[in-house]
Enzyme design. Sequence first.
Site, PDB file in Angstrom:
ATOM      1  N   HIS A 153      -0.143 -12.051   1.298  1.00 13.16           N
ATOM      2  CA  HIS A 153      -1.187 -11.235   0.670  1.00 13.16           C
ATOM      3  C   HIS A 153      -1.873 -11.950  -0.495  1.00 13.16           C
ATOM      4  CE1 HIS A 153      -2.156  -6.686   0.008  1.00 13.16           C
ATOM      5  NE2 HIS A 153      -3.231  -7.427   0.031  1.00 13.16           N
TER       6      HIS A 153
ATOM      7  N   TYR B  13       0.840  -1.188   0.000  1.00 10.14           N
ATOM      8  CA  TYR B  13       0.000   0.000   0.000  1.00 10.14           C
ATOM      9  C   TYR B  13       0.878   1.242   0.000  1.00 10.14           C
ATOM     10  CZ  TYR B  13      -3.567  -3.330   1.710  1.00 10.14           C
ATOM     11  OH  TYR B  13      -4.407  -4.403   1.870  1.00 10.14           O
TER      12      TYR B  13
ATOM     13  N   PHE C  66     -19.484   0.758  -1.857  1.00 11.66           N
ATOM     14  CA  PHE C  66     -20.746   0.745  -2.596  1.00 11.66           C
ATOM     15  C   PHE C  66     -21.941   0.506  -1.671  1.00 11.66           C
ATOM     16  CE2 PHE C  66     -23.688  -0.506  -5.996  1.00 11.66           C
ATOM     17  CZ  PHE C  66     -23.340   0.408  -6.968  1.00 11.66           C
TER      18      PHE C  66
ATOM     19  N   SER D  93     -12.907  -5.337   2.368  1.00 11.14           N
ATOM     20  CA  SER D  93     -13.963  -4.695   1.572  1.00 11.14           C
ATOM     21  C   SER D  93     -15.343  -5.114   2.070  1.00 11.14           C
ATOM     22  CB  SER D  93     -13.808  -5.026   0.079  1.00 11.14           C
ATOM     23  OG  SER D  93     -12.634  -4.465  -0.442  1.00 11.14           O
ATOM     24  N   PRO D  94     -15.591  -5.052   3.380  1.00 10.56           N
ATOM     25  CA  PRO D  94     -16.892  -5.493   3.909  1.00 10.56           C
ATOM     26  C   PRO D  94     -18.044  -4.588   3.509  1.00 10.56           C
ATOM     27  CG  PRO D  94     -15.636  -4.423   5.632  1.00 10.56           C
ATOM     28  CD  PRO D  94     -14.703  -4.558   4.458  1.00 10.56           C
ATOM     29  N   LEU D  95     -17.707  -3.403   3.003  1.00  7.38           N
ATOM     30  CA  LEU D  95     -18.744  -2.484   2.520  1.00  7.38           C
ATOM     31  C   LEU D  95     -18.737  -2.409   0.994  1.00  7.38           C
ATOM     32  CD1 LEU D  95     -18.354   0.380   5.158  1.00  7.38           C
ATOM     33  CD2 LEU D  95     -20.098  -1.411   5.066  1.00  7.38           C
TER      34      LEU D  95
ATOM     35  N   ARG E 111     -16.317  -2.052  -1.147  1.00 11.95           N
ATOM     36  CA  ARG E 111     -15.486  -0.932  -1.609  1.00 11.95           C
ATOM     37  C   ARG E 111     -16.263   0.385  -1.570  1.00 11.95           C
ATOM     38  NH1 ARG E 111     -11.288  -3.931  -3.228  1.00 11.95           N
ATOM     39  NH2 ARG E 111     -11.731  -5.917  -4.219  1.00 11.95           N
TER      40      ARG E 111
END
Length: 324
Positions: free
Chosen positions: A122, A54, A207, A201-203, A205
């Site tokens: 990763h 990152y 959206f 990404s539980p949301l 990303r």
Amino acid sequence: MQTRKLGPLTVSALGLGCMGMSEFYGEGDEQESLGTIAAFLDAGGTLLDTADMYGPFTNEELVGRAISGRREEVVLATKFGNERRPDGSWVGINGHPDYVRAACDASLQRLGVDHIDLYYQHRVDKNVPIEDTVGAMAGLVEAGKVRYLGLSEASAETVRRAHAVHPIAALQTEYSLWEREPETKVFPVLAELGIGFVPYSPLGRGFLTGQLRSPDDFDEKDFRRHSPRFQGENFDRNLQLVDRVKELADEKGCTAAQMALAWLLAQGENIVPIPGTKKRSRLSENLGAVDVDLTDADLQRLDELAPAGLTAGSRYPDMRTIDV
């Protein structure tokens, strides 16, 4: 803040994904990011998630500055395996033992710590036996540089082989109301082996927050501009799913983001989502998900509103790096 277990490791029920503070979701604000991490720790959060790629490299440095003087409050997770150069260009996926050891030493230096609590591969290097990679990771545990091991986007077979070499505490894979594939592919082996699950990404990303209404909402540097799920007809179809979730959230008196996170928390006591944010206001909203009480009827309705396979478009433009 409630706590949960990732294998033998105790962490806060919600973690904080730090990736977007440095890259992929448009421009960042370092001071706001540092304030967000501090607010997370102040609220009783413990699990901070970063990776060497990152930035590249700058996110670990940011997290290191944020936790200076507060190391004992943090369960620090980082990752290796997506190899990049300092200019941001990609080298490839690397699971060679020598690289594992070198990557860990570099992460420790950037983070300014003497050990990593949870060290993930990763992405699985399909050209290196997982036994070799995890064997090198186990050596880091023996050396006191790492406490627990994790994998990311690994298949059930790979998890089983890795766990036979050294206990795996957690698997991190994308999972949310719009990505439910792990339920059938990896959950059974995790339950069998006592491995925790960390949905990234539980949301969806961002959206599933209901805040994104058009592809034009993205910054020019936002990678979602190139994601299949955020383009053309896929965007419109997926927006219908979001609106259904938001309707139920309105009925429950919570936000769509809180609804999506509460649903994840209800899927199992071994599940610890890591919603990413770089703003304190969003952090406060996300943490409120632990207080959302979903009934069996609510969960059934969400299953009907967002069944597996409903989401339009693949998760990445190129899925070949995913171990299936």
